[in-house]
Design a protein around this motif. Sequence first.
Motif, PDB file in Angstrom:
ATOM      1  N   PRO A   1       0.824  -1.211   0.000  1.00 40.08           N
ATOM      2  CA  PRO A   1       0.000   0.000   0.000  1.00 40.08           C
ATOM      3  C   PRO A   1       0.859   1.263   0.000  1.00 40.08           C
ATOM      4  O   PRO A   1       1.942   1.287   0.555  1.00 40.08           O
ATOM      5  N   VAL A   2       0.346   2.299  -0.596  1.00 38.60           N
ATOM      6  CA  VAL A   2       0.983   3.610  -0.621  1.00 38.60           C
ATOM      7  C   VAL A   2       0.387   4.428   0.503  1.00 38.60           C
ATOM      8  O   VAL A   2      -0.829   4.552   0.609  1.00 38.60           O
ATOM      9  N   ALA A   3       1.241   5.000   1.382  1.00 35.40           N
ATOM     10  CA  ALA A   3       0.734   5.696   2.555  1.00 35.40           C
ATOM     11  C   ALA A   3       0.834   7.213   2.469  1.00 35.40           C
ATOM     12  O   ALA A   3       0.240   7.898   3.282  1.00 35.40           O
ATOM     13  N   SER A   4       1.592   7.747   1.528  1.00 33.12           N
ATOM     14  CA  SER A   4       1.644   9.198   1.386  1.00 33.12           C
ATOM     15  C   SER A   4       1.860   9.549  -0.081  1.00 33.12           C
ATOM     16  O   SER A   4       2.454   8.791  -0.838  1.00 33.12           O
ATOM     17  N   LEU A   5       1.329  10.691  -0.458  1.00 38.36           N
ATOM     18  CA  LEU A   5       1.374  11.132  -1.849  1.00 38.36           C
ATOM     19  C   LEU A   5       1.996  12.516  -1.935  1.00 38.36           C
ATOM     20  O   LEU A   5       1.854  13.289  -1.003  1.00 38.36           O
ATOM     21  N   PRO A   6       2.645  12.885  -3.016  1.00 33.85           N
ATOM     22  CA  PRO A   6       2.912  12.055  -4.175  1.00 33.85           C
ATOM     23  C   PRO A   6       3.944  10.976  -3.856  1.00 33.85           C
ATOM     24  O   PRO A   6       4.705  11.091  -2.893  1.00 33.85           O
ATOM     25  N   VAL A   7       3.963   9.923  -4.677  1.00 40.40           N
ATOM     26  CA  VAL A   7       4.919   8.829  -4.500  1.00 40.40           C
ATOM     27  C   VAL A   7       5.364   8.348  -5.884  1.00 40.40           C
ATOM     28  O   VAL A   7       4.602   8.390  -6.841  1.00 40.40           O
ATOM     29  N   THR A   8       6.608   7.933  -5.960  1.00 40.41           N
ATOM     30  CA  THR A   8       7.124   7.369  -7.204  1.00 40.41           C
ATOM     31  C   THR A   8       7.195   5.855  -7.063  1.00 40.41           C
ATOM     32  O   THR A   8       7.760   5.347  -6.099  1.00 40.41           O
ATOM     33  N   LEU A   9       6.581   5.157  -8.025  1.00 40.95           N
ATOM     34  CA  LEU A   9       6.592   3.698  -8.051  1.00 40.95           C
ATOM     35  C   LEU A   9       7.530   3.240  -9.158  1.00 40.95           C
ATOM     36  O   LEU A   9       7.607   3.870 -10.216  1.00 40.95           O
ATOM     37  N   THR A  58      -7.244   9.357  -4.875  1.00 43.99           N
ATOM     38  CA  THR A  58      -8.149   8.901  -3.819  1.00 43.99           C
ATOM     39  C   THR A  58      -7.627   7.663  -3.085  1.00 43.99           C
ATOM     40  O   THR A  58      -6.859   6.871  -3.635  1.00 43.99           O
ATOM     41  N   ASP A  59      -8.065   7.527  -1.838  1.00 43.83           N
ATOM     42  CA  ASP A  59      -7.771   6.341  -1.041  1.00 43.83           C
ATOM     43  C   ASP A  59      -8.583   5.183  -1.612  1.00 43.83           C
ATOM     44  O   ASP A  59      -9.784   5.100  -1.377  1.00 43.83           O
ATOM     45  N   ALA A  60      -7.933   4.311  -2.362  1.00 47.94           N
ATOM     46  CA  ALA A  60      -8.641   3.207  -3.009  1.00 47.94           C
ATOM     47  C   ALA A  60      -7.648   2.351  -3.771  1.00 47.94           C
ATOM     48  O   ALA A  60      -6.508   2.758  -3.986  1.00 47.94           O
ATOM     49  N   THR A  79      -2.519   0.192  -4.073  1.00 45.04           N
ATOM     50  CA  THR A  79      -3.582   0.742  -3.232  1.00 45.04           C
ATOM     51  C   THR A  79      -3.069   1.949  -2.479  1.00 45.04           C
ATOM     52  O   THR A  79      -1.974   1.913  -1.904  1.00 45.04           O
ATOM     53  N   VAL A  80      -3.857   3.020  -2.487  1.00 42.50           N
ATOM     54  CA  VAL A  80      -3.548   4.206  -1.692  1.00 42.50           C
ATOM     55  C   VAL A  80      -4.278   4.070  -0.368  1.00 42.50           C
ATOM     56  O   VAL A  80      -5.489   3.885  -0.328  1.00 42.50           O
ATOM     57  N   VAL A  81      -3.520   4.121   0.719  1.00 41.75           N
ATOM     58  CA  VAL A  81      -4.077   4.090   2.067  1.00 41.75           C
ATOM     59  C   VAL A  81      -3.484   5.281   2.794  1.00 41.75           C
ATOM     60  O   VAL A  81      -2.460   5.184   3.450  1.00 41.75           O
ATOM     61  N   ASP A  82      -4.108   6.437   2.611  1.00 40.30           N
ATOM     62  CA  ASP A  82      -3.603   7.678   3.191  1.00 40.30           C
ATOM     63  C   ASP A  82      -4.129   7.793   4.619  1.00 40.30           C
ATOM     64  O   ASP A  82      -5.330   7.941   4.820  1.00 40.30           O
ATOM     65  N   PRO A  83      -3.245   7.689   5.621  1.00 39.34           N
ATOM     66  CA  PRO A  83      -3.731   7.741   6.992  1.00 39.34           C
ATOM     67  C   PRO A  83      -4.331   9.103   7.326  1.00 39.34           C
ATOM     68  O   PRO A  83      -3.879  10.123   6.799  1.00 39.34           O
ATOM     69  N   PRO A  84      -5.363   9.122   8.161  1.00 39.45           N
ATOM     70  CA  PRO A  84      -5.967  10.398   8.545  1.00 39.45           C
ATOM     71  C   PRO A  84      -5.013  11.210   9.424  1.00 39.45           C
ATOM     72  O   PRO A  84      -4.107  10.667  10.051  1.00 39.45           O
ATOM     73  N   GLN A 102     -10.054   9.439  30.503  1.00 41.54           N
ATOM     74  CA  GLN A 102     -10.913   9.734  29.374  1.00 41.54           C
ATOM     75  C   GLN A 102     -10.092  10.525  28.361  1.00 41.54           C
ATOM     76  O   GLN A 102      -9.327  11.401  28.731  1.00 41.54           O
ATOM     77  N   GLU A 103     -10.231  10.142  27.070  1.00 36.26           N
ATOM     78  CA  GLU A 103      -9.544  10.906  26.032  1.00 36.26           C
ATOM     79  C   GLU A 103     -10.467  11.057  24.841  1.00 36.26           C
ATOM     80  O   GLU A 103     -11.453  10.348  24.706  1.00 36.26           O
ATOM     81  N   GLY A 104     -10.142  12.009  24.023  1.00 37.11           N
ATOM     82  CA  GLY A 104     -10.929  12.248  22.821  1.00 37.11           C
ATOM     83  C   GLY A 104     -10.062  12.920  21.781  1.00 37.11           C
ATOM     84  O   GLY A 104      -9.047  13.515  22.096  1.00 37.11           O
ATOM     85  N   GLY A 105     -10.450  12.790  20.560  1.00 43.60           N
ATOM     86  CA  GLY A 105      -9.699  13.405  19.482  1.00 43.60           C
ATOM     87  C   GLY A 105     -10.573  13.651  18.283  1.00 43.60           C
ATOM     88  O   GLY A 105     -11.699  13.179  18.206  1.00 43.60           O
ATOM     89  N   GLU A 106     -10.029  14.427  17.360  1.00 41.55           N
ATOM     90  CA  GLU A 106     -10.727  14.719  16.122  1.00 41.55           C
ATOM     91  C   GLU A 106      -9.804  14.373  14.975  1.00 41.55           C
ATOM     92  O   GLU A 106      -8.646  14.755  14.959  1.00 41.55           O
ATOM     93  N   VAL A 107     -10.344  13.624  14.042  1.00 42.90           N
ATOM     94  CA  VAL A 107      -9.561  13.173  12.892  1.00 42.90           C
ATOM     95  C   VAL A 107     -10.049  13.909  11.650  1.00 42.90           C
ATOM     96  O   VAL A 107     -11.240  14.031  11.427  1.00 42.90           O
ATOM     97  N   GLY A 108      -9.097  14.384  10.875  1.00 42.58           N
ATOM     98  CA  GLY A 108      -9.415  15.067   9.621  1.00 42.58           C
ATOM     99  C   GLY A 108      -8.669  14.419   8.478  1.00 42.58           C
ATOM    100  O   GLY A 108      -7.808  13.582   8.676  1.00 42.58           O
ATOM    101  N   ARG A 109      -8.985  14.807   7.269  1.00 39.38           N
ATOM    102  CA  ARG A 109      -8.292  14.308   6.063  1.00 39.38           C
ATOM    103  C   ARG A 109      -7.760  15.468   5.287  1.00 39.38           C
ATOM    104  O   ARG A 109      -8.273  16.490   5.199  1.00 39.38           O
TER     105      ARG A 109
END
Length: 109
Positions: A1-9, A58-60, A79-84, A102-109
């Motif tokens: 899987p590809v985890a960050s973009l851009p990437v050279t294959l 896109t992540d796919a 496959t692109v798997v871009d972590p949030p 107790q903990e909490g967080g907010e995830v974005g893309r």
Amino acid sequence: PVASLPVTLNGTLGNFLPSEPISFHLDSAGGPTLTGSPATAGVGGNGSVSVTIPAGTTDAPHSVFVVGTGGSVASAAFTVVDPPDLTTLQAFDTDTNGKIDQEGGEVGR
């Protein structure tokens, strides 16, 4: 899987026509053109290739297609798997015993 973009294959090409001009495409032989090299297959119809998958892909599951002007076509899946991105993180000691309970967080893309 590809985890960050851009990437050279990188990969290898085989069974193309000798010195056949080639282009690189995303997801189909007629899909968006990608930046890649070399511009032609090797003198034996094969060789090493390098292609850049751009930011914003896109992540796919995807495929890279190498298309020769003489009708040769090859493809390889990736496959692109871009972590949030974690945008906030909070920890709370609600019962004031000195331990986080107790903990909490907010995830974005």
